[in-house]
Design an enzyme around this catalytic site. Structure first.
Site, PDB file in Angstrom:
ATOM      1  N   HIS A  61       0.343  19.829 -25.661  1.00  0.00           N
ATOM      2  CA  HIS A  61       0.218  18.379 -25.492  1.00  0.00           C
ATOM      3  C   HIS A  61      -1.047  17.785 -26.103  1.00  0.00           C
ATOM      4  CE1 HIS A  61       3.726  18.771 -23.031  1.00  0.00           C
ATOM      5  NE2 HIS A  61       3.712  17.504 -22.686  1.00  0.00           N
ATOM      6  N   ARG A  63      -2.967  22.846 -13.180  1.00  0.00           N
ATOM      7  CA  ARG A  63      -2.019  21.872 -13.716  1.00  0.00           C
ATOM      8  C   ARG A  63      -2.198  21.677 -15.225  1.00  0.00           C
ATOM      9  NH1 ARG A  63       0.393  16.810 -10.307  1.00  0.00           N
ATOM     10  NH2 ARG A  63       1.658  15.969 -11.950  1.00  0.00           N
ATOM     11  N   ASN A  66      -0.025  21.213 -19.889  1.00  0.00           N
ATOM     12  CA  ASN A  66      -0.353  20.494 -21.121  1.00  0.00           C
ATOM     13  C   ASN A  66      -0.273  21.361 -22.366  1.00  0.00           C
ATOM     14  OD1 ASN A  66      -0.683  17.918 -20.169  1.00  0.00           O
ATOM     15  ND2 ASN A  66      -2.828  18.250 -19.608  1.00  0.00           N
ATOM     16  N   ARG A 106       0.811  -1.240   0.000  1.00  0.00           N
ATOM     17  CA  ARG A 106       0.000   0.000   0.000  1.00  0.00           C
ATOM     18  C   ARG A 106       0.831   1.270   0.000  1.00  0.00           C
ATOM     19  NH1 ARG A 106      -2.964  -3.096   3.506  1.00  0.00           N
ATOM     20  NH2 ARG A 106      -4.777  -4.009   2.498  1.00  0.00           N
ATOM     21  N   GLU A 136      -4.602  17.913 -10.639  1.00  0.00           N
ATOM     22  CA  GLU A 136      -5.065  18.231 -11.977  1.00  0.00           C
ATOM     23  C   GLU A 136      -6.542  18.592 -12.062  1.00  0.00           C
ATOM     24  OE1 GLU A 136      -4.143  15.272 -15.031  1.00  0.00           O
ATOM     25  OE2 GLU A 136      -3.089  16.924 -16.008  1.00  0.00           O
ATOM     26  N   LYS A 172       3.104  11.981 -10.428  1.00  0.00           N
ATOM     27  CA  LYS A 172       2.310  11.065 -11.252  1.00  0.00           C
ATOM     28  C   LYS A 172       3.129   9.823 -11.564  1.00  0.00           C
ATOM     29  CE  LYS A 172      -0.599  14.087 -14.035  1.00  0.00           C
ATOM     30  NZ  LYS A 172      -0.915  14.346 -15.448  1.00  0.00           N
ATOM     31  N   GLU A 193      10.461  20.445 -23.563  1.00  0.00           N
ATOM     32  CA  GLU A 193       9.716  20.621 -22.311  1.00  0.00           C
ATOM     33  C   GLU A 193      10.260  21.800 -21.503  1.00  0.00           C
ATOM     34  OE1 GLU A 193       6.990  18.962 -21.520  1.00  0.00           O
ATOM     35  OE2 GLU A 193       7.084  17.021 -22.536  1.00  0.00           O
ATOM     36  N   HIS A 199      -0.059  14.492 -28.103  1.00  0.00           N
ATOM     37  CA  HIS A 199      -0.527  13.133 -27.814  1.00  0.00           C
ATOM     38  C   HIS A 199      -1.183  12.514 -29.043  1.00  0.00           C
ATOM     39  CE1 HIS A 199      -0.651  14.318 -23.300  1.00  0.00           C
ATOM     40  NE2 HIS A 199       0.466  13.677 -23.584  1.00  0.00           N
ATOM     41  N   HIS A 242       8.408  11.892 -27.512  1.00  0.00           N
ATOM     42  CA  HIS A 242       7.395  12.750 -26.896  1.00  0.00           C
ATOM     43  C   HIS A 242       7.736  14.238 -27.059  1.00  0.00           C
ATOM     44  CE1 HIS A 242       4.390  14.223 -24.151  1.00  0.00           C
ATOM     45  NE2 HIS A 242       5.333  14.810 -23.423  1.00  0.00           N
ATOM     46  N   LYS A 262       7.382  23.756 -12.414  1.00  0.00           N
ATOM     47  CA  LYS A 262       6.494  22.597 -12.278  1.00  0.00           C
ATOM     48  C   LYS A 262       6.063  22.450 -10.817  1.00  0.00           C
ATOM     49  CE  LYS A 262       5.095  18.062 -13.447  1.00  0.00           C
ATOM     50  NZ  LYS A 262       5.245  16.811 -14.165  1.00  0.00           N
TER      51      LYS A 262
HETATM   52  N1  LIG Z   1       4.905  11.019 -14.556  1.00  0.00           N
HETATM   53  C1  LIG Z   1       4.871  12.119 -15.275  1.00  0.00           C
HETATM   54  O1  LIG Z   1       4.455  13.180 -14.818  1.00  0.00           O
HETATM   55  C2  LIG Z   1       5.374  12.062 -16.676  1.00  0.00           C
HETATM   56  C3  LIG Z   1       5.589  13.243 -17.391  1.00  0.00           C
HETATM   57  C4  LIG Z   1       6.120  13.166 -18.661  1.00  0.00           C
HETATM   58  C5  LIG Z   1       6.412  11.921 -19.217  1.00  0.00           C
HETATM   59  N2  LIG Z   1       6.190  10.783 -18.514  1.00  0.00           N
HETATM   60  C6  LIG Z   1       6.523   9.463 -19.066  1.00  0.00           C
HETATM   61  O2  LIG Z   1       7.920   9.422 -19.258  1.00  0.00           O
HETATM   62  C7  LIG Z   1       8.213   8.474 -20.285  1.00  0.00           C
HETATM   63  C8  LIG Z   1       9.239   9.067 -21.192  1.00  0.00           C
HETATM   64  O3  LIG Z   1      10.391   9.378 -20.454  1.00  0.00           O
HETATM   65  P1  LIG Z   1      11.814   9.579 -21.147  1.00  0.00           P
HETATM   66  O4  LIG Z   1      11.682  10.507 -22.278  1.00  0.00           O
HETATM   67  O5  LIG Z   1      12.768   9.867 -20.081  1.00  0.00           O
HETATM   68  O6  LIG Z   1      12.054   8.156 -21.832  1.00  0.00           O
HETATM   69  P2  LIG Z   1      12.834   6.835 -21.397  1.00  0.00           P
HETATM   70  O7  LIG Z   1      12.728   6.560 -19.967  1.00  0.00           O
HETATM   71  O8  LIG Z   1      12.366   5.784 -22.343  1.00  0.00           O
HETATM   72  O9  LIG Z   1      14.364   7.200 -21.749  1.00  0.00           O
HETATM   73  C9  LIG Z   1      14.696   7.461 -23.092  1.00  0.00           C
HETATM   74  C10 LIG Z   1      15.873   6.595 -23.554  1.00  0.00           C
HETATM   75  O10 LIG Z   1      17.076   7.126 -23.018  1.00  0.00           O
HETATM   76  C11 LIG Z   1      17.801   6.099 -22.339  1.00  0.00           C
HETATM   77  N3  LIG Z   1      18.512   6.777 -21.249  1.00  0.00           N
HETATM   78  C12 LIG Z   1      17.985   7.364 -20.163  1.00  0.00           C
HETATM   79  N4  LIG Z   1      18.901   8.022 -19.466  1.00  0.00           N
HETATM   80  C13 LIG Z   1      20.072   7.836 -20.112  1.00  0.00           C
HETATM   81  C14 LIG Z   1      21.395   8.277 -19.892  1.00  0.00           C
HETATM   82  N5  LIG Z   1      21.680   9.114 -18.889  1.00  0.00           N
HETATM   83  N6  LIG Z   1      22.355   7.868 -20.733  1.00  0.00           N
HETATM   84  C15 LIG Z   1      22.051   7.066 -21.789  1.00  0.00           C
HETATM   85  N7  LIG Z   1      20.813   6.646 -22.080  1.00  0.00           N
HETATM   86  C16 LIG Z   1      19.829   7.022 -21.245  1.00  0.00           C
HETATM   87  C17 LIG Z   1      16.766   5.113 -21.910  1.00  0.00           C
HETATM   88  O11 LIG Z   1      17.336   3.845 -21.725  1.00  0.00           O
HETATM   89  C18 LIG Z   1      15.813   5.159 -23.091  1.00  0.00           C
HETATM   90  O12 LIG Z   1      16.302   4.335 -24.124  1.00  0.00           O
HETATM   91  C19 LIG Z   1       6.910   8.154 -20.941  1.00  0.00           C
HETATM   92  O13 LIG Z   1       6.500   6.864 -20.554  1.00  0.00           O
HETATM   93  C20 LIG Z   1       5.942   9.190 -20.410  1.00  0.00           C
HETATM   94  O14 LIG Z   1       4.612   8.719 -20.325  1.00  0.00           O
HETATM   95  C21 LIG Z   1       5.683  10.844 -17.258  1.00  0.00           C
HETATM   96 ZN   LIG Z   2       5.322  16.349 -21.960  1.00  0.00          ZN
END
Ligand SMILES: NC(=O)c1ccc[n+]([C@@H]2O[C@H](COP(=O)([O-])OP(=O)(O)OC[C@H]3O[C@@H](n4cnc5c(N)ncnc54)[C@H](O)[C@@H]3O)[C@@H](O)[C@H]2O)c1
Ligand SMILES: [Zn+2]
Length: 363
Positions: free
Chosen positions: A250, A243, A247, A123, A239, A145, A187, A254, A267, A229
């Protein structure tokens, strides 16, 4: 050089530390988080692991922390039920109890998956975010999130779970592929548009330094992004209102990601197109100055981010928008700018204008 940004959420407030070399401090930073005998679970992906897992693990163990490690395959597909189960299994096998914590070392994929595991295991146990992508540093690791995808769609299962600490080690960005890094910059400029015109201007001045991953420029850009943020999330954790300005860009992004097939656009690349589009819509509906829309487009061009989605028809993109879980009924709502630093949310836009602005987008 190090900066700390405090996220103010009452009893769940936490610090975001930003600086180069913080990973070596991970163990010490977690010392007061849990009693010495409580085990930790370090989660990372196979790309990040080869560069940074040993440092993270070494730091935890040097601080006397018993630590199990799970390495998931890199990529969005790992935000799934099977990997989640793997984390629960590893946590049980390593003897994690209610006083234990999980560490997410990686990008948003590792952060979202590990965050959701920490939110739900027994939990809920403590979570430490160690973001290693620019996107994760300025976005996904801040705000609480967490979640995973279902075969039917992205982020359909999730929870709000604030981390206990965030350590953003700028040194980890050295190994991040250029395309991922540039996508993260989209971003960053978003925060200037939605909240802070001075920050936008600073990002314009610093563009060459940012492209070169200069540490001073990055520290200032990441810290200000996190502050913004944090300020937005502090006012609207779940949200209901404000918040939604996060977006900006976005709604279209999306739809583009989905219509093109996930993975075609990163993204941040889709967000670049979406912000260019939202800025143009803002000019037409809210008196946003055309010169500022052009400043944004110019900045995105210099970062070599896309401004149009070549090859996607309006019909396909518009259809993808209608099924976005965040849109009320079938009519998308828009975050639109009045001026740099001031964005309104929940805006309705007439259908013909949506299409006209899409066709008018230029490179
Ligand atoms: N929780 C939230 O508020 C929120 C907000 C925005 C996005 N997201 C989520 O985040 C995800 C995308 O995140 P992302 O863009 O970080 O993608 P990711 O986690 O897939 O990382 C991108 C790539 O970079 C590589 N990588 C990461 N750090 C590295 C480093 N220091 N050196 C070498 N390679 C590295 C990873 O292995 C991957 O191949 C999505 O699933 C999205 O839905 C969540
Ligand atoms: Zn984003």
């Amino acid at each position: 050089m190090e900066r700390t940004v405090q996220v103010e959420l009452g009893s769940r407030s936490y610090p975001i530390r930003i600086g180069a070399g913080l990973l070596e401090d991970l163990g010490a930073a977690c010392r007061t988080l849990a009693p010495p005998d409580a085990a930790a679970l370090l989660v990372t992906d196979d790309r990040v692991a080869s560069h940074w897992a040993a440092t993270a693990r070494g730091s935890l163990e040097a601080a006397g922390r018993r630590c199990a490690t799970v390495v998931i395959p890199a990529g969005e597909a790992s935000k799934c039920g099977a990997r989640l189960t793997e984390l629960y299994d590893a946590a049980l096998a390593a003897g994690l109890d209610r006083r234990s914590f999980m560490v997410a070392l990686g990008g948003g994929v590792v952060g979202d998956l590990t965050g959701y595991a920490a939110a739900t295991y027994l939990r809920g146990i403590a979570l430490v975010q160690v973001p290693t992508t620019l996107l994760a540093m300025v976005d996904s690791s801040v705000g609480g999130k967490t979640g995973i995808n279902l075969p039917q769609g992205k982020n359909l299962v999730g929870a709000f779970h604030q981390p206990a600490r965030v350590l953003a080690d700028l040194a980890t960005l050295a190994t991040l592929p250029d395309r991922e890094y540039r996508a993260g910059l989209a971003e960053v400029i978003k925060y200037g548009v939605i909240y802070d015109a001075d920050f936008f201007a600073r990002l314009e001045r610093d563009i060459a330094a940012l492209r070169a991953r200069d540490e001073t420029a990055l520290l200032s850009a990441v810290a200000r992004s996190c502050e913004i943020k944090a300020a937005v999330v502090g006012q609207d954790e779940r949200e209901g209102g404000l918040r939604a300005i996060l977006n900006f860009g976005h709604t279209l992004a999306h739809a583009i990601e989905q219509a093109a097939g996930y993975g075609t656009y990163l993204h941040g690349e889709a967000v670049a197109i979406g912000m260019h589009y939202a800025a143009r819509l803002s000019c037409r509906t809210r008196g946003f100055p055309a010169a500022d829309a052009e400043r944004l487009a110019g900045w995105l061009r210099r970062v070599e981010l896309p401004l149009t989605a070549k090859g996607l028809s309006w019909e396909t993109v518009r259809a993808a928008m209608a099924v976005d879980k965040k849109s009320a009924a079938r009519a998308p709502r828009w975050a639109l700018a009045d001026r740099l630093g001031a964005v309104a949310h929940g805006c309705a836009v007439l259908e013909p204008l949506l299409e006209e602005v899409w066709h008018g987008l230029d490179e």
